[in-house]
Design an enzyme around this catalytic site. Structure first.
Site, PDB file in Angstrom:
ATOM      1  N   SER A  16     -21.942 -34.324  34.917  1.00  0.00           N
ATOM      2  CA  SER A  16     -22.867 -33.768  36.337  1.00  0.00           C
ATOM      3  C   SER A  16     -22.974 -31.819  36.217  1.00  0.00           C
ATOM      4  CB  SER A  16     -23.128 -34.803  37.135  1.00  0.00           C
ATOM      5  OG  SER A  16     -23.332 -34.790  38.244  1.00  0.00           O
ATOM      6  N   ASP A  22     -31.602 -41.358  34.039  1.00  0.00           N
ATOM      7  CA  ASP A  22     -30.643 -40.777  34.799  1.00  0.00           C
ATOM      8  C   ASP A  22     -31.314 -39.867  35.862  1.00  0.00           C
ATOM      9  OD1 ASP A  22     -29.189 -38.652  36.354  1.00  0.00           O
ATOM     10  OD2 ASP A  22     -27.837 -38.006  34.479  1.00  0.00           O
ATOM     11  N   HIS A  26     -26.436 -41.777  34.417  1.00  0.00           N
ATOM     12  CA  HIS A  26     -26.183 -40.514  35.279  1.00  0.00           C
ATOM     13  C   HIS A  26     -24.331 -40.908  35.075  1.00  0.00           C
ATOM     14  CE1 HIS A  26     -25.848 -36.398  37.151  1.00  0.00           C
ATOM     15  NE2 HIS A  26     -24.921 -36.951  38.115  1.00  0.00           N
TER      16      HIS A  26
END
Length: 262
Positions: free
Chosen positions: A131, A177, A209
């Protein structure tokens, strides 16, 4: 001539998809107090006395080291020294995470125990992150062309242009995601990387995600293969990257593209 960095047996799909590799692994804790420039973490290293490439891994926004710990152990078990880190605060932005990844690499090389330091080849370093940690991975790769590999996992960054990166980069995205959608993050990042470098884009099928936060055989397999190929210069692993996984219907991989051959 034999590759002096080659470590471990000849690879197979089964070996790379297993929950651990051929090396037994020990751990060294890095307390928050002893860490300089990052929030502490854990170093995973092969027990076998040899020299290995070193990898630093950052969690994502609001994430802790625990969210990426599985990757530390998994990658170390294939013959790398790996540090998984906590960031100074869980809200640190991507460029701060880049600085912290760099600090973690420096800690392993200069401040870890002699047992760890003696196992590190400081000329062969790589970074990974989830991320915002993936965004930090891209940022550090743009700042440190001496890195041998970068692997952003479902990466997030406001900057979409990474044309200055020359480090071999594998970007792993996830088709479901909604936090860092591939259409506005992973794919533009990949497309902006120079076509002249070794790069690949792997999109997980049916994944969110947070796919990198739990053991995932596709992430494990292709991350290890990328690190082996570019940190260890081990061409035994090229077979897994070129042509790479089949994508499409009923697969675990939605899409794969690369600048093969490499």
């Amino acid at each position: 001539m034999a590759n002096p960095y080659e470590r471990g047996p000849n690879p197979t799909d089964a070996l790379l998809e297993a929950s651990s590799g051929p090396f037994s692994v020990s751990e060294e804790n890095v307390s928050r107090l002893s860490a300089s420039g990052f929030g502490g973490g854990t170093i995973y290293y092969p027990r076998e006395n040899n020299t290995y490439g070193a990898v630093a891994i950052s969690p994502g926004y609001t994430g802790t080291e625990a969210s990426i710990a599985w990757l530390g152990e998994r990658i170390a078990s294939h013959g790398f020294v790996v540090i998984t880190i906590d960031t100074i605060t869980t809200l640190d932005q991507p460029d701060s995470r880049a600085e912290q990844l760099n600090a973690a690499l420096n800690h392993m090389i200069n401040r870890a125990s002699s047992t760890v330091r003696s196992r590190i080849d400081s000329s062969r370093l790589a970074v990974m992150g989830h991320s915002m940690g993936g965004g930090g991975t891209l940022r550090l790769a743009s700042q440190r062309p001496d890195l041998k590999a970068a692997i952003p996992l479902t990466p997030w960054h406001l900057n979409k242009n990474w044309s200055s990166v020359t480090v071999p980069t594998l970007i792993i995205g996830a088709d479901l995601d909604t936090i860092a959608p591939v259409a506005t993050h992973a794919k533009p990042f990949y497309n902006s990387l120079p076509s002249s470098i070794s790069k690949a884009y792997l999109e997980l099928d049916g994944a969110t995600h947070f796919a990198p936060n739990i053991p995932n055989k596709i992430i494990g397999k292709y991350s290890v293969a990328w690190l082996k190929r570019f940190v260890d210069n081990d061409t035994r692993y090229t077979q897994f990257l070129c042509p790479g996984p089949r994508d499409g219907l009923f697969g675990e991989v939605e899409e794969y593209r690369s600048t093969c051959p490499f």
